[in-house]
Design an enzyme around this catalytic site. Structure first.
Site, PDB file in Angstrom:
ATOM      1  N   CYS A 115      23.939  25.812  -8.592  1.00 53.06           N
ATOM      2  CA  CYS A 115      22.575  25.391  -8.943  1.00 53.06           C
ATOM      3  C   CYS A 115      21.626  26.584  -8.904  1.00 53.06           C
ATOM      4  O   CYS A 115      20.406  26.418  -8.866  1.00 53.06           O
ATOM      5  CB  CYS A 115      22.091  24.283  -8.005  1.00 53.06           C
ATOM      6  N   ASP A 125      29.974  21.876  -4.102  1.00 48.49           N
ATOM      7  CA  ASP A 125      28.588  21.765  -4.573  1.00 48.49           C
ATOM      8  C   ASP A 125      27.676  22.460  -3.565  1.00 48.49           C
ATOM      9  O   ASP A 125      26.913  21.823  -2.843  1.00 48.49           O
ATOM     10  CB  ASP A 125      28.203  20.286  -4.729  1.00 48.49           C
ATOM     11  N   ASP A 163      29.765  19.089   5.991  1.00 42.57           N
ATOM     12  CA  ASP A 163      28.416  19.624   5.848  1.00 42.57           C
ATOM     13  C   ASP A 163      28.001  20.208   7.195  1.00 42.57           C
ATOM     14  O   ASP A 163      28.480  19.768   8.245  1.00 42.57           O
ATOM     15  CB  ASP A 163      27.425  18.545   5.406  1.00 42.57           C
TER      16      ASP A 163
END
Length: 404
Positions: free
Chosen positions: A348, A308, A257
């Site tokens: 998303c 994701d 990340d």
């Protein structure tokens, strides 16, 4: 006397089909005066009453429907609507554990629960409320009170700090709505394949309301697939997929990340799970795209990869540019998979629908020179319902793929 919002001729069809949004171009005029968030009567050009909505003069979504009937919009309306949403979730067997003292569950899901622009998530003994609409803003105190009545939880923290509030002419706001003291860091217990996985939530500063409850079932699925596999978790945030993979017996988990604070929380999360062997996980603060290119150059391979990413396309207008980013990240993922490897890939972005996303991923597989099969289509959990008349609510879509 309420003002009346009169639609242009022929523009009533979507409201009659119970779509909750009325765009500015569908409005003929407003008879009377209404301030942001005020309730207006909605009327077709022929005089037919269509329901009541929250007026938002600053937004291209000029009104959002509260009701398609003749219901009064008052405190009692919000008590009934919130109580119904909570009870519908209590009635679902797969959510039964989320109403325990350490549960995590979405209580209100905006338009799909009849409350446009209103999100509420429960994390253990705290409810986090996020409001992104002028109507929700006007009734925020009534909604918070209704949540306390429906759940018995007496602390409500507000995270109305999303950028989309600016489109409604609203300033950002966060802090206690009901309760006081330091911002909490509740720890929820998510069901895993071998027992609960404990996850700390940063209510005040975390993404969205602090966490991504919509991926609960998909994280559990990841745990069930991870045994003996080398796992790569990209855009890992606070490590939800990583924790489930470790608890499920992964040989190793590499989590990437770009946020140092998120990775610090992820490492604390390992400490909340004594059943997890910390020696099997590595945390890397880096740009995911660059990191994957480096892994590709090094010839590294993984058996299970989770992609994701954040929202690349907030609206359909951004879909073309987002497609390039989704294709790039999936192409890199395919190239890093070992033969027989599994890819869990997600979008998303509301501006990228299910069919378009699958086409993007298929193009990435073709460019990577691999054959891939869809084993399962993935979506949000049952506490994130999608109104049949509101397909925009189906923002999370994913694929579980195996390459040959």
């Amino acid at each position: 006397m309420s003002a009346t919002l009169i639609l242009a001729p022929g523009r009533e069809r979507s409201v009659m089909r119970r779509h909750p949004w009325i765009f500015a171009g569908s409005v003929d005029r407003l008879d009377g005066r209404a301030r942001p968030g005020d309730t207006v009567l909605v009327q077709a050009a022929n005089g037919r009453a269509l329901g009541r909505a929250a007026f938002s003069p600053a937004s291209q979504i000029r009104a959002r429907m509260w009701t398609f009937g003749d219901e009064s919009i008052d405190d009692a309306f919000f008590r009934r609507t919130v109580a119904r949403a909570v009870e519908q979730r209590r009635d679902l067997p797969e959510l039964a554990g989320e109403f325990g003292p350490r549960g995590g569950v979405r209580l209100l899901h905006g338009e799909s629960d009849g409350l446009p622009g209103v999100i509420a998530d429960r994390y253990a003994d705290v409810i986090v409320l996020q409001i992104t609409s002028a109507g929700g803003e006007k009734w925020r105190a009534a909604i918070a009170d209704a949540l306390v009545r429906a759940t018995g939880i007496e602390r409500v923290y507000e995270r109305s700090d999303s950028d989309v509030r600016a489109l409604e002419g609203l300033e950002p706001r966060s802090g206690w709505l009901i309760g006081d003291g330091e911002a909490p860091f509740p720890v929820i217990a998510e069901p895993g394949v071998t027992g609960d996985v404990n996850i700390e939530i940063d209510v005040a500063s975390g993404h969205k309301t602090g966490f991504y409850l919509d991926q609960r079932e998909n994280r559990r699925l990841c745990g069930g697939l991870a045994a003996g596999r080398r796992v790569l978790n990209c855009f890992c945030y606070t490590g939800g997929f990583s924790l489930h993979a470790l608890a499920g017996g992964a040989e190793s988990v590499l989590s990437i990340d770009s946020s140092g604070p998120a990775l610090a929380t992820a490492q604390r999360n390992v400490g909340h799970n004594p059943q997890i062997d910390a020696a099997r996980v590595e945390w890397l603060e880096a740009d995911v795209f660059q990191a994957l290119r480096t892994f590709r150059a090094e010839g590294r391979k993984f058996d299970l990869i989770v992609l994701d990413p954040p929202k690349f396309a907030p609206s359909a207008a951004h879909a073309k540019s987002a497609a390039r980013a989704y294709k790039d990240i999936n192409l890199l993922g395919f190239r890093l998979l070992a033969p027989g490897g599994l890819l869990m890939t997600y979008s998303c972005s509301g501006g990228v629908d299910v069919d378009f996303f699958q086409k993007i991923v298929a193009d990435a597989a073709a460019d990577a020179g691999v054959s891939a099969r869809v084993l399962k289509r993935l979506s949000a959990g049952a506490d994130h319902p999608v109104g049949l008349a509101f397909p925009e609510g189906e923002y999370l879509k994913g694929l579980l793929l195996r390459i040959e």
